[in-house]
Design a protein around this motif. Structure first.
Motif, mmCIF file in Angstrom:
data_model
loop_
_atom_site.group_PDB
_atom_site.id
_atom_site.type_symbol
_atom_site.label_atom_id
_atom_site.label_comp_id
_atom_site.label_asym_id
_atom_site.label_seq_id
_atom_site.Cartn_x
_atom_site.Cartn_y
_atom_site.Cartn_z
ATOM 1 N N GLY A 145 0.623 -0.821 0.337
ATOM 2 C CA GLY A 145 -0.054 -0.099 -0.235
ATOM 3 C C GLY A 145 0.882 1.395 -0.510
ATOM 4 O O GLY A 145 1.902 1.890 -0.875
ATOM 5 N N GLY A 146 0.587 1.855 0.558
ATOM 6 C CA GLY A 146 1.608 3.806 0.824
ATOM 7 C C GLY A 146 2.307 3.384 1.715
ATOM 8 O O GLY A 146 3.362 4.423 2.188
ATOM 9 N N THR A 147 2.647 1.995 2.461
ATOM 10 C CA THR A 147 3.747 2.111 3.628
ATOM 11 C C THR A 147 5.398 2.064 2.768
ATOM 12 O O THR A 147 5.166 0.228 1.882
ATOM 13 C CB THR A 147 3.661 0.940 4.364
ATOM 14 N N LEU A 148 6.249 1.503 2.979
ATOM 15 C CA LEU A 148 7.789 1.692 2.230
ATOM 16 C C LEU A 148 8.124 0.269 3.864
ATOM 17 O O LEU A 148 7.887 0.733 5.034
ATOM 18 C CB LEU A 148 9.120 2.226 2.487
ATOM 19 N N VAL A 149 8.227 -0.800 3.505
ATOM 20 C CA VAL A 149 8.353 -2.307 5.062
ATOM 21 C C VAL A 149 9.775 -2.341 4.712
ATOM 22 O O VAL A 149 10.363 -2.866 6.056
ATOM 23 C CB VAL A 149 7.237 -3.234 4.260
ATOM 24 N N ALA A 150 10.954 -2.526 3.407
ATOM 25 C CA ALA A 150 11.965 -2.948 4.066
ATOM 26 C C ALA A 150 12.683 -1.864 2.011
ATOM 27 O O ALA A 150 11.662 -2.080 1.505
ATOM 28 C CB ALA A 150 11.768 -4.568 3.178
ATOM 29 N N ILE A 151 13.906 -2.521 2.599
ATOM 30 C CA ILE A 151 14.542 -1.851 1.160
ATOM 31 C C ILE A 151 15.427 -3.671 0.723
ATOM 32 O O ILE A 151 16.310 -3.654 2.070
ATOM 33 C CB ILE A 151 15.780 -0.986 1.739
ATOM 34 N N TRP A 152 15.814 -3.688 0.015
ATOM 35 C CA TRP A 152 17.007 -5.033 -0.423
ATOM 36 C C TRP A 152 17.813 -4.563 -1.965
ATOM 37 O O TRP A 152 16.692 -4.032 -3.214
ATOM 38 C CB TRP A 152 15.739 -6.522 -1.295
ATOM 39 N N PRO A 153 18.499 -5.014 -1.691
ATOM 40 C CA PRO A 153 19.742 -4.755 -2.408
ATOM 41 C C PRO A 153 19.185 -5.716 -3.754
ATOM 42 O O PRO A 153 19.198 -6.544 -3.871
ATOM 43 C CB PRO A 153 20.651 -5.132 -2.363
ATOM 44 N N VAL A 154 19.839 -5.150 -5.120
ATOM 45 C CA VAL A 154 20.252 -5.960 -6.089
ATOM 46 C C VAL A 154 21.379 -5.888 -6.405
ATOM 47 O O VAL A 154 22.143 -6.022 -6.531
ATOM 48 C CB VAL A 154 19.816 -4.937 -7.604
ATOM 49 N N ASP A 155 20.796 -7.456 -5.847
ATOM 50 C CA ASP A 155 22.359 -8.364 -4.933
ATOM 51 C C ASP A 155 23.680 -8.931 -6.312
ATOM 52 O O ASP A 155 24.509 -7.807 -6.243
ATOM 53 C CB ASP A 155 22.428 -9.815 -4.412
ATOM 54 N N ALA A 156 23.273 -8.922 -7.604
ATOM 55 C CA ALA A 156 24.144 -9.024 -8.286
ATOM 56 C C ALA A 156 24.408 -8.021 -10.075
ATOM 57 O O ALA A 156 23.894 -7.949 -10.747
ATOM 58 C CB ALA A 156 23.008 -10.043 -8.255
ATOM 59 N N ARG A 157 23.566 -6.906 -9.313
ATOM 60 C CA ARG A 157 23.999 -5.730 -10.072
ATOM 61 C C ARG A 157 24.601 -6.036 -11.261
ATOM 62 O O ARG A 157 26.226 -5.774 -10.180
ATOM 63 C CB ARG A 157 22.850 -4.775 -10.219
ATOM 64 N N GLY A 158 24.731 -6.077 -11.994
ATOM 65 C CA GLY A 158 26.659 -5.358 -13.242
ATOM 66 C C GLY A 158 27.445 -6.979 -12.815
ATOM 67 O O GLY A 158 28.693 -6.851 -13.096
ATOM 68 N N ARG A 159 26.819 -7.805 -12.052
ATOM 69 C CA ARG A 159 27.565 -9.087 -12.244
ATOM 70 C C ARG A 159 27.589 -9.894 -13.475
ATOM 71 O O ARG A 159 26.554 -10.888 -14.205
ATOM 72 C CB ARG A 159 27.111 -9.845 -10.775
ATOM 73 N N ARG A 160 28.776 -9.977 -13.808
ATOM 74 C CA ARG A 160 29.434 -10.561 -15.414
ATOM 75 C C ARG A 160 29.815 -11.805 -15.156
ATOM 76 O O ARG A 160 30.124 -12.583 -14.081
ATOM 77 C CB ARG A 160 29.991 -9.774 -15.867
#
Length: 385
Positions: A370-385
């Motif tokens: 809904g309108g609530t931020l409940v967590a922040i997760w990293p994009v762990d494999a961003r840019g990983r080749r």
């Protein structure tokens, strides 16, 4: 990325209305919608008697992979070694690397990864006899055989052996090599996933299934067995689960959906079976032009390979977005619209044109209910080749 920058919106977690106070642009996951998508695909695969090994190239997130495995997935598929390394480090089982590892550096990383994982938890595809020989030599460092699948080009031939004869040749070589273990066959047709016409997509997928079944039957006649026959994607998941041609599905984008897949999976008056759960929130940063407003999301925020973002919230749904530079977008109101024009600082959320490459442009997911931020997760494999 420095942790303080990754967590810039962290003070808003749990704050009522925090979703509408985010520092932008922000990549959003609507958690209830994503959870429904994960559960629906898992239930679909179970009902069809096929396994699910979803592609993490879509989300690049250990947390999301864990949720997919908890829902019933047998593991995950990864395009790159970097993705696979992140998943193994995160404790995700059944990691299949769906692109050949060919260069010396990649093969060395693959062997180290197989050493860290449990036997059988790292598999890689092969489509060339030379690569197979290179993998076999490198696998002498392992205490167990390296698991391989023969990659078939599926008529697309981005990777994969081009003919049945070449598939069978590679399978025989793998089966005869004690340092390798032949696990199965991959046949992924990326070119079929976005065919808009349901009838055309169905016919093309049926042709591929017939070919795959022929390859599997020919292999059996030679005493070669594929325990795993893997392929399919979000666009053909409900087709490639038919006729027992595939033992598992590699669908990935279903977890988020995007503008293109939502259109592809809608059939007649029936909507897509999966909900859009991924959005990008932007803010209006200029209202000085008479015919448009400018938002703070441009080519560094959205993928540019599949059209333009679609308005989801915060503006008239028929407003048209246009890329307006690296950091900006132009949002044009429809002629004659009676809807109120977004004000300076207003938040406008968009459906992504193509979810996978859009995700790779961001460092974190802002998970909302809904309108609530409940967590922040990293994009762990961003840019990983």
């Amino acid at each position: 990325m420095p942790q303080d920058l990754l967590q810039v919106n962290a003070p808003l977690i749990g704050v009522p209305g925090g979703r509408h106070l985010l520092d932008t642009p922000a990549l959003l996951i609507e958690l209830p919608a994503m959870t429904r998508n994960i559960e629906r695909m898992a239930a679909f695969a179970k009902a069809c008697g096929v396994n699910l090994r979803p592609h993490v190239k879509t989300h690049k997130s250990v947390e999301i992979a864990r949720r997919q495995v908890a829902a019933g997935a047998v593991g995950v598929s990864c395009v790159t070694l970097g993705e696979a390394e992140v998943m193994v480090q995160g404790g995700i089982p059944g990691v299949l690397i769906t692109s050949p590892a060919v260069t010396p550096s990649k093969i060395a990383r693959l062997i180290k990864l197989a050493q860290r994982a449990r036997p059988g938890d790292v598999m890689v595809v092969v489509d060339n006899p030379q690569n197979l020989a290179d993998l076999a030599r490198a696998a002498s460092e392992l205490t167990h055989p390296l698991d391989v699948l023969v990659d078939y080009g599926a008529g697309y031939n981005r990777t994969g052996a081009a003919t049945q004869a070449k598939v069978l040749e590679l399978a025989a070589l793998a089966a005869a090599e004690p340092r390798l273990r032949l696990r199965g066959l991959q046949s992924y047709a990326g070119n079929l996933q976005h065919i808009v016409s349901r009838d055309e997509r169905s016919a093309a997928a049926a042709g591929l299934r017939e070919t795959v079944a022929g390859i599997v039957a020919a292999a059996k006649r030679q005493g070669l067995y594929f325990d795993i026959v893997t392929g399919a994607g979000t666009g053909t998941h409900d087709l490639d689960s038919q006729e027992n041609a595939f033992t598992e599905l590699q669908a990935g984008s279903y977890v988020f959906m995007d503008a293109e897949y939502t259109s592809v999976l809608a059939s007649g008056e029936q909507p897509s079976p999966f909900d859009v759960s991924l959005f990008v929130q932007t803010a209006v940063v200029s209202t000085n032009a008479p015919d448009w407003v400018t938002v703070d999301g441009g080519t560094k925020c959205f993928s540019t390979d599949s059209g333009v973002p679609l308005v989801a919230k915060g503006a008239d749904a028929s407003s048209r977005y246009a890329f307006f530079g690296d950091e900006h977008g132009k949002l044009m109101m429809p002629p004659g619209s009676q809807a109120q024009r977004p004000a300076l600082g207003a938040r406008v959320e968009f459906v992504t044109p193509h979810c996978d490459p859009t995700v790779n442009l961001h460092d974190a997911y802002h998970v909302v209910e809904g309108g609530t931020l409940v967590a922040i997760w990293p994009v762990d494999a961003r840019g990983r080749r």
